[in-house]
Design a protein around this motif. Structure first.
Motif, PDB file in Angstrom:
ATOM      1  N   ALA A 299       0.819  -1.215   0.000  1.00 19.88           N
ATOM      2  CA  ALA A 299       0.000   0.000   0.000  1.00 19.88           C
ATOM      3  C   ALA A 299       0.851   1.262   0.000  1.00 19.88           C
ATOM      4  O   ALA A 299       0.491   2.272  -0.565  1.00 19.88           O
ATOM      5  N   PHE A 300       2.023   1.191   0.644  1.00 16.84           N
ATOM      6  CA  PHE A 300       2.778   2.416   0.892  1.00 16.84           C
ATOM      7  C   PHE A 300       4.033   2.592   0.052  1.00 16.84           C
ATOM      8  O   PHE A 300       4.281   3.634  -0.494  1.00 16.84           O
ATOM      9  N   ALA A 301       4.872   1.553   0.079  1.00 17.15           N
ATOM     10  CA  ALA A 301       6.257   1.771  -0.330  1.00 17.15           C
ATOM     11  C   ALA A 301       6.406   2.086  -1.816  1.00 17.15           C
ATOM     12  O   ALA A 301       5.494   1.875  -2.612  1.00 17.15           O
ATOM     13  N   GLY A 302       7.584   2.573  -2.144  1.00 19.97           N
ATOM     14  CA  GLY A 302       7.873   2.982  -3.509  1.00 19.97           C
ATOM     15  C   GLY A 302       8.015   1.811  -4.474  1.00 19.97           C
ATOM     16  O   GLY A 302       8.003   0.652  -4.075  1.00 19.97           O
ATOM     17  N   GLY A 303       8.133   2.144  -5.737  1.00 20.85           N
ATOM     18  CA  GLY A 303       8.107   1.139  -6.789  1.00 20.85           C
ATOM     19  C   GLY A 303       9.146   0.053  -6.668  1.00 20.85           C
ATOM     20  O   GLY A 303       8.828  -1.131  -6.804  1.00 20.85           O
ATOM     21  N   VAL A 304      10.380   0.425  -6.381  1.00 24.02           N
ATOM     22  CA  VAL A 304      11.452  -0.565  -6.351  1.00 24.02           C
ATOM     23  C   VAL A 304      11.209  -1.580  -5.235  1.00 24.02           C
ATOM     24  O   VAL A 304      11.331  -2.788  -5.429  1.00 24.02           O
ATOM     25  N   VAL A 305      10.843  -1.064  -4.081  1.00 18.45           N
ATOM     26  CA  VAL A 305      10.611  -1.951  -2.940  1.00 18.45           C
ATOM     27  C   VAL A 305       9.439  -2.877  -3.232  1.00 18.45           C
ATOM     28  O   VAL A 305       9.498  -4.089  -3.005  1.00 18.45           O
ATOM     29  N   ASN A 306       8.383  -2.296  -3.751  1.00 17.29           N
ATOM     30  CA  ASN A 306       7.204  -3.101  -4.053  1.00 17.29           C
ATOM     31  C   ASN A 306       7.488  -4.206  -5.037  1.00 17.29           C
ATOM     32  O   ASN A 306       7.102  -5.360  -4.844  1.00 17.29           O
ATOM     33  N   GLN A 307       8.174  -3.833  -6.117  1.00 20.90           N
ATOM     34  CA  GLN A 307       8.466  -4.831  -7.150  1.00 20.90           C
ATOM     35  C   GLN A 307       9.310  -5.957  -6.572  1.00 20.90           C
ATOM     36  O   GLN A 307       9.065  -7.136  -6.835  1.00 20.90           O
ATOM     37  N   ALA A 308      10.304  -5.574  -5.789  1.00 20.07           N
ATOM     38  CA  ALA A 308      11.205  -6.588  -5.248  1.00 20.07           C
ATOM     39  C   ALA A 308      10.490  -7.482  -4.240  1.00 20.07           C
ATOM     40  O   ALA A 308      10.625  -8.705  -4.287  1.00 20.07           O
TER      41      ALA A 308
ATOM     42  N   VAL B  36      -5.508   4.293   2.133  1.00 20.17           N
ATOM     43  CA  VAL B  36      -4.333   3.532   2.570  1.00 20.17           C
ATOM     44  C   VAL B  36      -3.962   3.918   4.003  1.00 20.17           C
ATOM     45  O   VAL B  36      -3.658   3.056   4.837  1.00 20.17           O
ATOM     46  N   LEU B  37      -4.036   5.213   4.284  1.00 18.25           N
ATOM     47  CA  LEU B  37      -3.739   5.662   5.655  1.00 18.25           C
ATOM     48  C   LEU B  37      -4.811   5.197   6.632  1.00 18.25           C
ATOM     49  O   LEU B  37      -4.531   4.848   7.775  1.00 18.25           O
ATOM     50  N   ARG B  38      -6.044   5.179   6.156  1.00 23.52           N
ATOM     51  CA  ARG B  38      -7.125   4.694   7.028  1.00 23.52           C
ATOM     52  C   ARG B  38      -6.919   3.205   7.306  1.00 23.52           C
ATOM     53  O   ARG B  38      -7.103   2.745   8.429  1.00 23.52           O
ATOM     54  N   GLU B  39      -6.538   2.479   6.301  1.00 23.06           N
ATOM     55  CA  GLU B  39      -6.251   1.049   6.480  1.00 23.06           C
ATOM     56  C   GLU B  39      -5.110   0.855   7.486  1.00 23.06           C
ATOM     57  O   GLU B  39      -5.082  -0.118   8.238  1.00 23.06           O
ATOM     58  N   ALA B  40      -4.191   1.803   7.510  1.00 21.53           N
ATOM     59  CA  ALA B  40      -3.068   1.727   8.453  1.00 21.53           C
ATOM     60  C   ALA B  40      -3.490   2.057   9.873  1.00 21.53           C
ATOM     61  O   ALA B  40      -2.716   1.861  10.813  1.00 21.53           O
ATOM     62  N   GLY B  41      -4.719   2.584  10.046  1.00 21.71           N
ATOM     63  CA  GLY B  41      -5.221   2.853  11.393  1.00 21.71           C
ATOM     64  C   GLY B  41      -5.497   4.312  11.684  1.00 21.71           C
ATOM     65  O   GLY B  41      -6.026   4.650  12.738  1.00 21.71           O
ATOM     66  N   PHE B  42      -5.141   5.197  10.754  1.00 25.16           N
ATOM     67  CA  PHE B  42      -5.351   6.632  10.986  1.00 25.16           C
ATOM     68  C   PHE B  42      -6.764   7.042  10.551  1.00 25.16           C
ATOM     69  O   PHE B  42      -7.229   6.613   9.483  1.00 25.16           O
ATOM     70  N   MET B 244       1.932   4.714  14.483  1.00 25.13           N
ATOM     71  CA  MET B 244       2.350   4.402  13.109  1.00 25.13           C
ATOM     72  C   MET B 244       1.447   3.279  12.599  1.00 25.13           C
ATOM     73  O   MET B 244       0.594   2.777  13.330  1.00 25.13           O
ATOM     74  N   ASN B 245       1.651   2.922  11.363  1.00 22.33           N
ATOM     75  CA  ASN B 245       0.875   1.846  10.754  1.00 22.33           C
ATOM     76  C   ASN B 245       0.723   0.681  11.728  1.00 22.33           C
ATOM     77  O   ASN B 245       1.701   0.120  12.208  1.00 22.33           O
ATOM     78  N   ARG B 246      -0.518   0.329  11.983  1.00 16.10           N
ATOM     79  CA  ARG B 246      -0.794  -0.717  12.973  1.00 16.10           C
ATOM     80  C   ARG B 246      -0.078  -2.034  12.604  1.00 16.10           C
ATOM     81  O   ARG B 246       0.350  -2.793  13.482  1.00 16.10           O
ATOM     82  N   LYS B 247       0.049  -2.289  11.314  1.00 17.48           N
ATOM     83  CA  LYS B 247       0.711  -3.534  10.889  1.00 17.48           C
ATOM     84  C   LYS B 247       2.173  -3.549  11.332  1.00 17.48           C
ATOM     85  O   LYS B 247       2.717  -4.594  11.660  1.00 17.48           O
ATOM     86  N   ALA B 248       2.794  -2.398  11.305  1.00 14.13           N
ATOM     87  CA  ALA B 248       4.197  -2.334  11.713  1.00 14.13           C
ATOM     88  C   ALA B 248       4.337  -2.705  13.187  1.00 14.13           C
ATOM     89  O   ALA B 248       5.272  -3.402  13.583  1.00 14.13           O
ATOM     90  N   THR B 249       3.399  -2.235  13.997  1.00 11.36           N
ATOM     91  CA  THR B 249       3.429  -2.591  15.427  1.00 11.36           C
ATOM     92  C   THR B 249       3.230  -4.088  15.595  1.00 11.36           C
ATOM     93  O   THR B 249       3.912  -4.730  16.408  1.00 11.36           O
ATOM     94  N   ASP B 250       2.318  -4.652  14.823  1.00 13.80           N
ATOM     95  CA  ASP B 250       2.076  -6.101  14.917  1.00 13.80           C
ATOM     96  C   ASP B 250       3.322  -6.898  14.515  1.00 13.80           C
ATOM     97  O   ASP B 250       3.664  -7.893  15.151  1.00 13.80           O
ATOM     98  N   ILE B 251       3.973  -6.452  13.449  1.00 16.72           N
ATOM     99  CA  ILE B 251       5.179  -7.162  12.989  1.00 16.72           C
ATOM    100  C   ILE B 251       6.265  -7.082  14.056  1.00 16.72           C
ATOM    101  O   ILE B 251       6.927  -8.069  14.375  1.00 16.72           O
ATOM    102  N   LEU B 252       6.407  -5.890  14.621  1.00 11.91           N
ATOM    103  CA  LEU B 252       7.421  -5.696  15.659  1.00 11.91           C
ATOM    104  C   LEU B 252       7.144  -6.606  16.857  1.00 11.91           C
ATOM    105  O   LEU B 252       8.062  -7.227  17.417  1.00 11.91           O
TER     106      LEU B 252
END
Lengths: 366, 317
Positions: A299-308, B36-42, B244-252
Motif C-alpha cells: 500500500a505504501f512503499a515505492g516502486g522498487v521496494v514493491n516490485q522486489a 491507505v492511511l485509514r487502512e493503516a489505522g489513521f 504508526m501503521n498498525r501492521k508495523a506494530t504487529d510485525i514488531l
C-alpha cells in the motif's frame, strides 16, 4: 537439415546456454525455437542470437511461435527432430495462475503432442524445478512427486507439466531435469538475468528491508546457469535407465538461509557505501508477519521496494521448509559430484552485483 | 548506587483544526491515498490553526500539568523540526541582519511564563521524533549527576510549516506538544532504562530507507534497552508504540515474540503521529483508564530521522 536437436526457449536463460554448450562441445545441429508473436519480433531475437552463434553457421536454424498459440510447432518438420530440450517456460515465482497454466502446462502439452509426431525422436528433455516438489519437506527424491501443495503458481505448473508427462506421454523417451534456482551465470558470479534472489539481495544492500521470511536453518539450493546447462547437455546424452535428475547439490553441500545471509553481509561489508550505512542483518519473521509486511508495503512503499518484495513474496513459504534434495541419479549419470562450491558462487555473485549495482553499471572487472 | 528516577504528570496539546484523512487528502497534503492511511489505522489528525505556533502548543501542554511542576530544576525542550526551537521572526533577521532573531528560544520563554526561575533550559533539536524519549534519558542523567536538581520538565513541541505535507514515512502527522515531569520523588512510573541508537549515515534516508531500516534497528534498540535494564521481553507487560501503521506494530511484536494484544497505540486513530509525543500520549491514555497495573513494566519506543531510535522502560509504581 538432417538429425536435429530442437530447443524450445532457445533465447531464454537456460535454453541459450544449452544451445551454446551443444554447439561448442558437440557437432549437434540445432533448431532454436523462439517465443515471438510475429515475424518482426522473431527477426530481432534471431539477430541477437546470430551474433552469438554466427561462427556455428550451418549448424543453427531458428523458428518461432507462441506456446499460448494454437499450434506453436507447426512450422517444424517432425521427421528431422531426434532430440528435444523443452526449456521454454515462465519461470517467475510471481507468475499468475492463468499464464502459468497456458505456458507451462498447456504449452508443454503442445510440445509433447508435437514430440509424438517426431518419428525419429531419441530423447526428450523437460526442464523442471526442484520446487515442483511444492511444499514437500524432508527427502526430495528423484522420482515423481505427489501434490503436496505449492507456494506459487510457478511450482504448481511445473509439477502439473511433469505429471502430464508421466500420465499421458510416458511412452516418449523422456527425461526430466529438475533445476535449482540459478543465482549466477557462472562461477565468476556474472548475473545476466535477475530473479527473486537478486531482488532480495538488492533490498538488503540498499537497506530497504530489514526482515526476511524464513527459518535460519532452511537450506538454499542455488546453482549457476552454466552448471545447469552443462548438466542438461550431458544428461541428454548419457545412457542409463534413470529418467529424473536433480540438477542441484545436496543439503550438506548447500548454505542455510542464515549462512547465506552471513556471507552476503560479509561481502557487502567490503563495499564502502554499504559499510558506512551500517545496514543491519535482517531479522527472520514468520509467514504471517511477512504477509503483514508485504501487504503494508504494497500500500505504501515505492516502486522498487514493491516490485522486489512482490517477486520474493510468492517464494516466501519455501523459506520455512527444509528440503533434503537428493541427486544420486545426477551423480551416477555424470560419474562425479558436479555441484559448484555454494559459498564461492554466492560470494562471487554478491561481488558482481555490488560492482555493477545490480546491472546499472558496467562490470569493469569482467 | 544510582538514584531512582520517576516519570509522571503527562500533558499534551493538539492542533485546533481536526481533519479526516480524506479531507487532508483532498487538500493535497498527503503522499499516500487516504484509504491507505485509514487502512493503516489513521482516521483524523490535528493541525495548527492559522495563528497557533509550536510554542503555543508547548504552553498548552505544560499548562495541563502546571500544578505538578513544583521545584523544576531544568527544562528539556525538544523539537523535531529545528526551526521550532526558535520563535523569532525570520523576516526580522532579514531586515536587521541581527542573528539574535535566530536565537529567540522557546524554552527560555517557557521558563519565564511559568515562573520556573530555578530551571536551566536545554534544547534538544536533532533527535527528531525520538526527542521526548531522549529528553527522559537526559533528565535521568541530570537527576543522577546533579544532586541539587530534583525535578525536570521534559517536553516536545512541533508544528509543521505552512504548506507542508502532513505525511512522513507513511504516517499521518498531527501538530502538537507533550510534556511530563521527571523527578526523584516517587511518582507513577519508575524509569528503569533509557537508551538510543543513531545511524548518522542514514541522516537523509528516503521514506523507503527509513521504513526499511525500521524493524532491525527498533528490534536492536529494544533488546539493548532490555539488557540495560537487566530484563527480558517476557518481563514487559506493555509495549507502547508510536502512532504508526498498525501492521508495523504487529510485525514488531512478532519479532519480539511479544503478545500483539499488548503492543498498543490506542490513540492512533484519533490523535495520529504527534511527532515526538505519541508514546507519552498513549501512556497517559492507558494510565487514565487504569489499564496498567502496579508493578507492570511498560516499554516505549520511537524511531525518527537522523536516523534515531530510542527506547524507555518504565515500571508502574
Amino acid at each position: 537439415m538432417g538429425r536435429v536437436t530442437l530447443i524450445t526457449g532457445g533465447d531464454g536463460y537456460l535454453g541459450r546456454r544449452i544451445a551454446a554448450k551443444l554447439l561448442e562441445e558437440t557437432d549437434s545441429r540445432l533448431l532454436l525455437w523462439l517465443r515471438a508473436a510475429d515475424a518482426s519480433a522473431f527477426l530481432s531475437k534471431q539477430d541477437v542470437l546470430a551474433e552469438s552463434f554466427g561462427r556455428f553457421e550451418g549448424r543453427v536454424e531458428y523458428c518461432y511461435g507462441d506456446l499460448t498459440g494454437e499450434s506453436p510447432f507447426d512450422g517444424i518438420e517432425p521427421a528431422s527432430i531426434c532430440r528435444i530440450v523443452h526449456a521454454a517456460a515462465v519461470t517467475r515465482f510471481n507468475v499468475d495462475e492463468g499464464t502459468a497454466r497456458r505456458v507451462n502446462i498447456e504449452g508443454t502439452e503442445k510440445l509433447l503432442r508435437f514430440a509424438e509426431r517426431c518419428g525419429a525422436l531419441e530423447r526428450l528433455g523437460l526442464l523442471s524445478s526442484i520446487y515442483a516438489s511444492g511444499m514437500r519437506a524432508g527427502p526430495i527424491p528423484e522420482t515423481p512427486f505427489v501434490n503436496a501443495g505449492f507456494a506459487n503458481h510457478y511450482e504448481s505448473s511445473k509439477w502439473a507439466a511433469e505429471t502430464l508427462l508421466f500420465e499421458k506421454y510416458a511412452h516418449l523417451p523422456w527425461r526430466i531435469f529438475r533445476i535449482a534456482t540459478a543465482i549466477a551465470d557462472d562461477a565468476n558470479g556474472q548475473v545476466s538475468q535477475h530473479n527473486a534472489v537478486h531482488n532480495t539481495l538488492k533490498l538488503l544492500y540498499y537497506g530497504l528491508i530489514s526482515t526476511l521470511p524464513g527459518k535460519p536453518g532452511t537450506p538454499m539450493y542455488l546453482v549457476t546457469g552454466d552448471f545447469a546447462a552443462d548438466a542438461v547437455c550431458r544428461l541428454m546424452s548419457v545412457s542409463g535407465s534413470e529418467r529424473i535428475f536433480h540438477v542441484a547439490h545436496r543439503r550438506e553441500q548447500s548454505l542455510s538461509l542464515d549462512e547465506l545471509i552471513a556471507l552476503v553481509f560479509e561481502v557487502f561489508g567490503t563495499d564502502e557505501f554499504f559499510r558506512k550505512r551500517r545496514i543491519p542483518r535482517p531479522l527472520y519473521v514468520d509467514e504471517e508477519a511477512f504477509e503483514l509486511l508485504h501487504s503494508a508495503l504494497g500500500a505504501f512503499a515505492g516502486g522498487v521496494v514493491n516490485q522486489a518484495v512482490d517477486s520474493v513474496a510468492p517464494f516466501a513459504r519455501q523459506l520455512f521448509i527444509t528440503k533434503e534434495v537428493q541427486n544420486a541419479n545426477l551423480i551416477a549419470a555424470l560419474g562425479r559430484d558436479p555441484a559448484p562450491d555454494a559459498s564461492a558462487v554466492v560470494e562471487a555473485t554478491c561481488r558482481h552485483l555490488v560492482r555493477t549495482k545490480w546491472g546499472r553499471e558496467k562490470d569493469r572487472v569482467s | 548506587m544510582n538514584r531512582e528516577v520517576f516519570v509522571d504528570h503527562i500533558g499534551y496539546a493538539l492542533g485546533e483544526v481536526t481533519r479526516t484523512v480524506e479531507e487532508t487528502g483532498s487538500r493535497g497534503d498527503l503522499l499516500s491515498q487516504p484509504d491507505v492511511l485509514r487502512e493503516a489505522g489513521f482516521c483524523v489528525h490535528h493541525v495548527s490553526g492559522p495563528r497557533q505556533t509550536a510554542y503555543d502548543f508547548a504552553r498548552q501542554a505544560v499548562q495541563t500539568v502546571e500544578r505538578e511542576l513544583g521545584n523544576v530544576g531544568a527544562i528539556i525542550y525538544s523539537t523535531c523540526i529545528p526551526a521550532n526551537a526558535n520563535i523569532g521572526r525570520a523576516d526580522a533577521y532579514l531586515e536587521s541582519r541581527d542573528v539574535k532573531n535566530l536565537m529567540d528560544f522557546p524554552a527560555s520563554h517557557l521558563q519565564s511564563d511559568f515562573g520556573l526561575d530555578r530551571a536551566i533550559v536545554i534544547g534538544l533539536s536533532q533527535q527528531a521524533c525520538t526527542g521526548l524519549l531522549g529528553s527522559l534519558r537526559l533528565a535521568q542523567a541530570l537527576l543522577r549527576s546533579e544532586p541539587e536538581t530534583e525535578r525536570v520538565l521534559c517536553l516536545t513541541s512541533d508544528r509543521f510549516p505552512e504548506g507542508a505535507l502532513y505525511e512522513q514515512s507513511y504516517n499521518l502527522i498531527s501538530d502538537g506538544a507533550a510534556a511530563c515531569v521527571v523527578s526523584l520523588a516517587p511518582a507513577s512510573f519508575r524509569l528503569l532504562a533509557a537508551h538510543g541508537i543513531t545511524n548518522g549515515a542514514l541522516a537523509q534516508a528516503s521514506d523507503d530507507e527509513t521504513a526499511g531500516s525500521f524493524f532491525a534497528y527498533t528490534h536492536r534498540v529494544i533488546q539493548e534497552t532490555l539488557a540495560k535494564a537487566g530484563l527480558q521481553i517476557s518481563d514487559v507487560a506493555w509495549f507502547v508504540a508510536q502512532n504508526m501503521n498498525r501492521k508495523a506494530t504487529d510485525i514488531l511484536a512478532r519479532l519480539l515474540k511479544f503478545d500483539p494484544g499488548r503492543a498498543v497505540s490506542p490513540t492512533l486513530p484519533e490523535v495520529a503521529h504527534v511527532i515526538s509525543g505519541d508514546n507519552l500520549i498513549n501512556l497517559k491514555y492507558l494510565a487514565e483508564r487504569g489499564q496498567i497495573q502496579g508493578g507492570e513494566r511498560v516499554l516505549l519506543c520511537m524511531a525518527g530521522y537522523g536516523l534515531n531510535w530510542q527506547c524507555v522502560i518504565l515500571e508502574k509504581t
